[in-house]
Design an enzyme around this catalytic site. Structure first.
Site, mmCIF file in Angstrom:
data_model
loop_
_atom_site.group_PDB
_atom_site.id
_atom_site.type_symbol
_atom_site.label_atom_id
_atom_site.label_comp_id
_atom_site.label_asym_id
_atom_site.label_seq_id
_atom_site.Cartn_x
_atom_site.Cartn_y
_atom_site.Cartn_z
ATOM 1 N N GLY A 93 0.804 -1.215 0.000
ATOM 2 C CA GLY A 93 0.000 0.000 0.000
ATOM 3 C C GLY A 93 0.836 1.263 0.000
ATOM 4 O O GLY A 93 0.408 2.301 -0.512
ATOM 5 N N ASP A 97 -4.922 -3.510 -0.880
ATOM 6 C CA ASP A 97 -3.854 -4.490 -0.636
ATOM 7 C C ASP A 97 -4.376 -5.924 -0.662
ATOM 8 O O ASP A 97 -5.006 -6.376 0.300
ATOM 9 C CB ASP A 97 -3.217 -4.248 0.739
ATOM 10 C CG ASP A 97 -2.138 -3.192 0.702
ATOM 11 O OD1 ASP A 97 -1.882 -2.654 -0.382
ATOM 12 O OD2 ASP A 97 -1.555 -2.900 1.760
ATOM 13 N N TYR A 108 0.407 6.446 -26.134
ATOM 14 C CA TYR A 108 -0.231 6.412 -27.450
ATOM 15 C C TYR A 108 0.782 6.206 -28.563
ATOM 16 O O TYR A 108 0.448 5.799 -29.671
ATOM 17 C CB TYR A 108 -1.010 7.715 -27.692
ATOM 18 C CG TYR A 108 -0.144 8.931 -27.881
ATOM 19 C CD1 TYR A 108 0.335 9.635 -26.773
ATOM 20 C CD2 TYR A 108 0.227 9.374 -29.144
ATOM 21 C CE1 TYR A 108 1.143 10.751 -26.929
ATOM 22 C CE2 TYR A 108 1.025 10.485 -29.311
ATOM 23 C CZ TYR A 108 1.489 11.174 -28.202
ATOM 24 O OH TYR A 108 2.284 12.266 -28.370
#
Length: 652
Positions: free
Chosen positions: A157, A394, A425
């Site tokens: 996390g 998590d 892109y």
């Protein structure tokens, strides 16, 4: 209400078990995982010669090396068995840990031997796709549209929070870069300086699309903080609840935001962000002309399991846009409770209406009639997650995946262009037309904070999601088991008579009913008026019920602890101190409360008979620990008296 769809999922068959009840199956599958890899090796170009012969394998030094390898592994096994923490046992009620899913352990080992590195597709073609597929699983669970969202696995996390703030920071400075370039400044010429500082996320992402069409995106991106460095007067303030994880302080340091630009949001007596104070602080900053970099919400605080009113955060942002024409980025740290979203989804992956949801839980039999979860306001918070910009979750917490497995999900994958090593892109034109894992090849390594990363984690997460759907009939069943056990323990603790040890009596006190399954509690000596002594008592109880005792494996109960103090929470902990019977003057002396902390994640106590047996054990253990503590105090007193007598009896 949708008719309950009963599945053949048996929760007890998901884990190795506290007593290795599924040892035969696990051993068979582990042998299968290793054997398959060995077959894969031996089958690769069978025409190639065997490079290590039978004669080589019986050579003295060869055998000696194998013997040494065996000896080292024996040493390691002894160390692990002697000092590791038995998370698998219901006797462990501490940190956010539990047993891990067998399928994930097996999948991890299976993939680990191939040693894929998910930093780049060319060395991890299988597990990179598994990671991206798993990321989209999480996006769906949280309410994001998988056609536009993106998610991936992080080490935990902490890194996921870093990435959320990373994209927020880069997003913040793009409008200024656009306004300063002669070829693009007309795109934002209608915006005031204040509005440029606080543009809605969707509008900034639309700017990205327009810049890409014009073929000038790379040049503009180099004019943002990515190229010129952070300018705190543009980035503004980071609003973080007092209940924050420490990773936010580190993130402000690492990303050049500066910890002095973190504004703490006060919490209420339930440790949720105080809505009134949040609104007051936000409006005050806007009226002063201070930009807001991001607002952080928490879904499952690590200390008390509180869940912020995410729906109120969304409403506040909308009000700011309508009232002032200004906005801010929203990131939610749902590392702890994010997976609980699965409990709100039916088998089609749809959020159920609240009344239907509660009835559905009861109809499935995963939550008894006398327990109602979630609270209505918690339900609204989960349902509002779909509107925030990014979310940390998590899998190695309530996803029951082994470490390390955090994750971040982003509502709109266009935001990756701001942090990627090169514009997506350019090298992935098919990305706009397709959302299959194959169409995302190459994105992962270019758009994450980490470099090399284990593909085995992706295999573990993917396998778990395939076995346990992210809905009420899959993960919901496993998570519900912990919630039910936590609620039953809270009820028992609240009604437990004082524990009598000789002439002393100790009353258990619990904090208000949590939003998830984190229980905080203390023991108070009846008649004790000193908060300092109270804190010392509970600190010693923790030491007797944790690895601090030096015998974690043989200990009969293991828990964790935390300190709720004024520095972090202001006067909020005073509510609990007062509930325990301490005076305001006692609070002012120390302004902190030491509490025992238990994340109740075990699935093993769903059976009422098992639960009652466990509760009886706990009461006996509590009495035993308190007796041990008093014996220690008596021994110390005798030692002090003996020293004093010895001093008095010394010759003058």
């Amino acid at each position: 209400m949708t008719k309950p769809l009963y599945t053949n999922l048996n929760v007890d068959a998901l884990f190795l078990g506290p007593k290795s009840e599924n040892a035969v199956f696990f051993r068979e599958m582990m042998d299968y995982a290793v054997s398959e890899h060995m077959h894969w090796r031996s089958g690769f170009h069978p025409e190639d010669a065997t490079l290590v012969t039978s004669v080589d394998r019986y050579e003295h030094n060869y055998r000696e090396t194998l013997y040494r390898t065996e000896g080292i592994l024996n040493q390691l096994s002894a160390k692990l068995k002697n000092t590791s923490i038995p998370f698998f046992s219901p006797r462990y009620l501490g940190h956010i840990n539990s047993d891990t899913l067998m399928v994930s352990n097996l999948a991890y080992v299976m993939a680990m031997m191939y040693n894929p590195n998910n930093c780049t597709y060319e060395v991890s073609p299988t597990t990179t796709e598994l990671e991206l597929e798993s990321g989209l699983d999480l996006c769906r669970m949280l309410g994001y549209d998988p056609q536009h969202a993106w998610g991936h696995i992080t080490s935990g996390g902490t890194v996921a929070n870093y990435e959320g703030l990373w994209v927020a920071r880069n997003l913040k400075t793009l409008p200024f870069a656009v306004s300063q370039h002669p070829e693009t400044k007309e795109l934002v010429s209608h915006k005031s300086q204040k509005q440029l500082m606080n543009m809605p996320t969707a509008e900034v992402l639309d700017l990205i699309s327009e810049l890409q069409k014009r073929g000038i995106f790379d040049e503009i991106r180099n004019m943002t903080c990515r190229g010129t460095g952070s300018k705190t007067e543009i980035l503004g303030k980071l609003l973080v609840p007092q209940s924050k994880h420490y990773s936010w302080m580190k993130a402000a340091d690492i990303l050049g935001i500066g910890q002095e630009n973190i504004i703490p949001l006060p919490v209420n007596e339930h440790y949720q962000t105080d809505i009134g104070k949040m609104r007051e602080i936000t409006f005050d900053l806007i009226e002063k002309g201070e930009p807001i970099l991001a607002m952080i919400g928490v879904v499952g605080t690590t200390e008390v399991g509180a869940i912020d009113r995410i729906d109120e955060v969304i409403a506040l942002r909308q009000e700011c846009e309508e009232r002032y024409g200004e906005s801010f980025y929203i990131h939610v740290d749902a590392a702890y409770a994010g997976y609980a979203c699965s409990m709100l989804l039916n088998e089609q992956g749809e959020f159920m209406e609240y009344d239907d949801l509660v009835n559905y839980h009861h109809a499935l039999g995963i939550i008894p009639e006398n327990i109602s979860w979630p609270k209505p306001e918690v339900y609204q918070s989960f349902k509002a997650l779909r509107y925030v910009d990014s979310i940390t979750v998590d899998p190695h917490k309530v996803g029951f995946i082994q470490y390390s497995a955090g994750a971040i999900c982003m509502k709109d994958k266009r935001i990756l262009d701001l942090i990627s090593s090169r514009a997506l892109y350019v090298f992935e034109e098919s990305d706009n037309q397709s959302n299959s894992p194959a169409s995302n090849r190459g994105i992962l390594g270019a758009s994450i904070m980490e470099g090399s990363k284990a593909g085995a984690t992706a295999a573990a997460l993917w396998a778990a999601h395939r076995l346990l759907p992210l809905n009420i009939s899959g993960y919901g069943k496993v998570i519900a088991a912990g919630i039910v056990t936590a609620n039953q323990l809270l009820d028992k603790m609240a009604n437990m008579p004082p524990i009598e040890v000789g002439e002393y009596r100790f009353k258990m006190h619990i904090m208000p009913t949590p939003d998830f399954h984190m229980i905080n509690f203390t023991f108070k000596e009846v008649g004790n008026a000193s908060l300092i002594n109270h804190n010392a008592l509970n600190k010693r109880i923790y030491e007797l019920c944790s690895y601090s005792s030096g015998r974690a494996y043989s200990n009969d109960f293991l828990t964790s602890s935390t300190i709720l103090d004024y520095k972090e929470y202001g006067d909020t902990p005073w509510y609990y101190a007062e509930k325990c019977g301490f005076s305001r003057s006692e609070w002012e002396k120390t302004r902190r409360v030491y509490v025992l902390r238990a994340a109740v994640m075990t699935h093993c106590l769903r059976n009422q008979e098992h639960f009652e047996e466990h509760w009886n054990q706990l009461q006996t253990i509590f009495a035993k620990k308190l007796t041990q503590l008093l014996d220690e105090e008596e021994k110390k007193s005798r030692q002090i008296l003996n020293r004093e007598e010895s001093f008095l009896n010394q010759p003058k």
